[in-house]
Motif scaffolding. Structure first.
Motif, PDB file in Angstrom:
ATOM      1  N   GLN A  52       5.405  28.444  31.530  1.00 13.55           N
ATOM      2  CA  GLN A  52       6.865  28.547  31.587  1.00 13.55           C
ATOM      3  C   GLN A  52       7.372  29.241  30.327  1.00 13.55           C
ATOM      4  OE1 GLN A  52       9.368  24.890  31.312  1.00 13.55           O
ATOM      5  NE2 GLN A  52      10.109  25.496  33.336  1.00 13.55           N
ATOM      6  N   ASP A  53       8.378  30.089  30.492  1.00 18.11           N
ATOM      7  CA  ASP A  53       8.989  30.741  29.335  1.00 18.11           C
ATOM      8  C   ASP A  53       9.773  29.719  28.527  1.00 18.11           C
ATOM      9  OD1 ASP A  53       7.973  33.187  30.038  1.00 18.11           O
ATOM     10  OD2 ASP A  53       9.809  33.913  30.984  1.00 18.11           O
ATOM     11  N   ARG A  54       9.606  29.762  27.204  1.00 19.32           N
ATOM     12  CA  ARG A  54      10.351  28.898  26.303  1.00 19.32           C
ATOM     13  C   ARG A  54      10.823  29.716  25.105  1.00 19.32           C
ATOM     14  NH1 ARG A  54       9.164  23.237  27.135  1.00 19.32           N
ATOM     15  NH2 ARG A  54       8.747  23.080  29.368  1.00 19.32           N
ATOM     16  N   LEU A 122      13.960  24.342  27.178  1.00 20.16           N
ATOM     17  CA  LEU A 122      14.088  25.305  28.265  1.00 20.16           C
ATOM     18  C   LEU A 122      14.962  26.495  27.877  1.00 20.16           C
ATOM     19  CD1 LEU A 122      14.600  22.835  31.251  1.00 20.16           C
ATOM     20  CD2 LEU A 122      12.465  23.910  30.482  1.00 20.16           C
ATOM     21  N   VAL A 123      14.622  27.663  28.417  1.00 14.14           N
ATOM     22  CA  VAL A 123      15.399  28.872  28.155  1.00 14.14           C
ATOM     23  C   VAL A 123      16.836  28.702  28.635  1.00 14.14           C
ATOM     24  CG1 VAL A 123      15.620  31.320  28.726  1.00 14.14           C
ATOM     25  CG2 VAL A 123      13.364  30.371  28.236  1.00 14.14           C
ATOM     26  N   GLN A 124      17.023  27.985  29.734  1.00 13.70           N
ATOM     27  CA  GLN A 124      18.369  27.817  30.295  1.00 13.70           C
ATOM     28  C   GLN A 124      19.304  27.051  29.372  1.00 13.70           C
ATOM     29  OE1 GLN A 124      16.541  25.598  33.527  1.00 13.70           O
ATOM     30  NE2 GLN A 124      18.014  23.933  33.262  1.00 13.70           N
ATOM     31  N   TYR A 125      18.754  26.368  28.361  1.00 13.53           N
ATOM     32  CA  TYR A 125      19.604  25.631  27.423  1.00 13.53           C
ATOM     33  C   TYR A 125      20.239  26.540  26.370  1.00 13.53           C
ATOM     34  CZ  TYR A 125      17.382  21.297  29.117  1.00 13.53           C
ATOM     35  OH  TYR A 125      16.925  20.248  29.883  1.00 13.53           O
ATOM     36  N   PRO A 127      22.272  29.147  26.187  1.00 19.09           N
ATOM     37  CA  PRO A 127      23.723  29.378  26.167  1.00 19.09           C
ATOM     38  C   PRO A 127      24.528  28.106  25.910  1.00 19.09           C
ATOM     39  CG  PRO A 127      22.700  30.370  28.118  1.00 19.09           C
ATOM     40  CD  PRO A 127      21.698  29.449  27.514  1.00 19.09           C
ATOM     41  N   ARG A 128      23.890  26.948  26.018  1.00 21.67           N
ATOM     42  CA  ARG A 128      24.590  25.678  25.850  1.00 21.67           C
ATOM     43  C   ARG A 128      24.571  25.191  24.398  1.00 21.67           C
ATOM     44  NH1 ARG A 128      21.716  22.693  31.074  1.00 21.67           N
ATOM     45  NH2 ARG A 128      22.104  24.401  32.549  1.00 21.67           N
ATOM     46  N   TYR A 129      23.803  25.865  23.540  1.00 22.87           N
ATOM     47  CA  TYR A 129      23.703  25.442  22.150  1.00 22.87           C
ATOM     48  C   TYR A 129      24.946  25.839  21.362  1.00 22.87           C
ATOM     49  CZ  TYR A 129      18.633  24.729  22.773  1.00 22.87           C
ATOM     50  OH  TYR A 129      17.400  24.292  23.172  1.00 22.87           O
ATOM     51  N   GLU A 203      18.553  16.458  31.687  1.00 21.42           N
ATOM     52  CA  GLU A 203      18.909  17.831  31.368  1.00 21.42           C
ATOM     53  C   GLU A 203      19.960  17.873  30.266  1.00 21.42           C
ATOM     54  OE1 GLU A 203      20.574  21.888  33.580  1.00 21.42           O
ATOM     55  OE2 GLU A 203      20.137  20.082  34.738  1.00 21.42           O
TER      56      GLU A 203
END
Length: 213
Positions: A52-54, A122-125, A127-129, A203
């Motif tokens: 998985q990409d991280r 996770l990569v999806q996080y 933008p949430r940082y 999540e």
């Protein structure tokens, strides 16, 4: 990113130490890796490795390697079932002993990861940082870290980030080895494997700007 190495250990020794530790661990644990790979293939099928990409240092994306712990079961619409449905008893045992994470030794050899550092999320996080969360990417992510020896998946996201940033600001030789030995204790005692009532960590949905207390 404004992190600068705080001394000779972080600047010159840590990366060499990571490489040597990973190489030695791969050699010593090669029989364990082979046995786990065979068991994963027999019980969960192929592929044996979960990739998985991280995000790593400076947010650079890398491919993380782990042993597979879940099935590929899907619902009638072709979507993967929830983690708790796909996580088998065998997979739970792999996670409890952290054997599923041994392939990350390859990431340490490549320089994607360190032995000690904030765990790669996770990569999806990304933008949430907020600015505080993003500081965890000022250093290489780690196989283990302060958050892992202070509750692992049983602590809140706020606590996890606070421990991660504390590590970023206090990297020392003795501190790293203390975390390594405490990690061994945590694995043996099987502490903090899951968030309460969940098969995995909840999540991360993002938070407002804040500074640690």
């Amino acid at each position: 990113m404004n992190h600068k190495p705080y001394g000779p250990y972080e600047k010159y020794v840590k990366r060499i130490q990571d490489f040597l530790c990973a190489l030695l661990a791969l050699i010593v644990l090669s029989p364990v890796l082979l046995i786990v790979a065979v068991l994963v293939r027999c019980k969960l099928g192929s592929p044996v490795l979960f990739t998985q990409d991280r995000p790593g240092k400076d947010g650079k994306i890398f491919r993380l390697y782990k042993f597979r712990t879940m099935t590929d079961e899907k619902d009638q619409n072709g979507n993967p079932l929830p983690d708790e449905k796909r996580l088998t008893g065998f997979g739970k045992r792999l996670r409890a002993t952290s054997l599923d994470e041994l392939p990350e030794l390859l990431n340490m050899l490549k320089g994607d990861m360190s032995v000690v550092g904030p765990r790669p999320l996770l990569v999806q996080y990304l933008p949430r940082y907020n600015r505080y969360h993003a500081r965890r990417h000022e250093v290489r992510p780690g196989f283990t870290g302060l958050a892992q020896v202070h509750g692992r998946n049983a602590i809140t996201w706020k606590e996890k980030f606070d421990w991660d940033i504390k590590y970023v600001d206090h990297i020392t030789f003795l501190g790293d080895w203390k975390i390594i030995f405490e990690t061994l204790k945590t694995v043996v005692m099987r502490e903090g494997i899951n968030a309460q009532g969940m098969a995995t960590m909840s999540e991360f949905m993002g938070e407002e700007e804040y500074e640690p207390e």
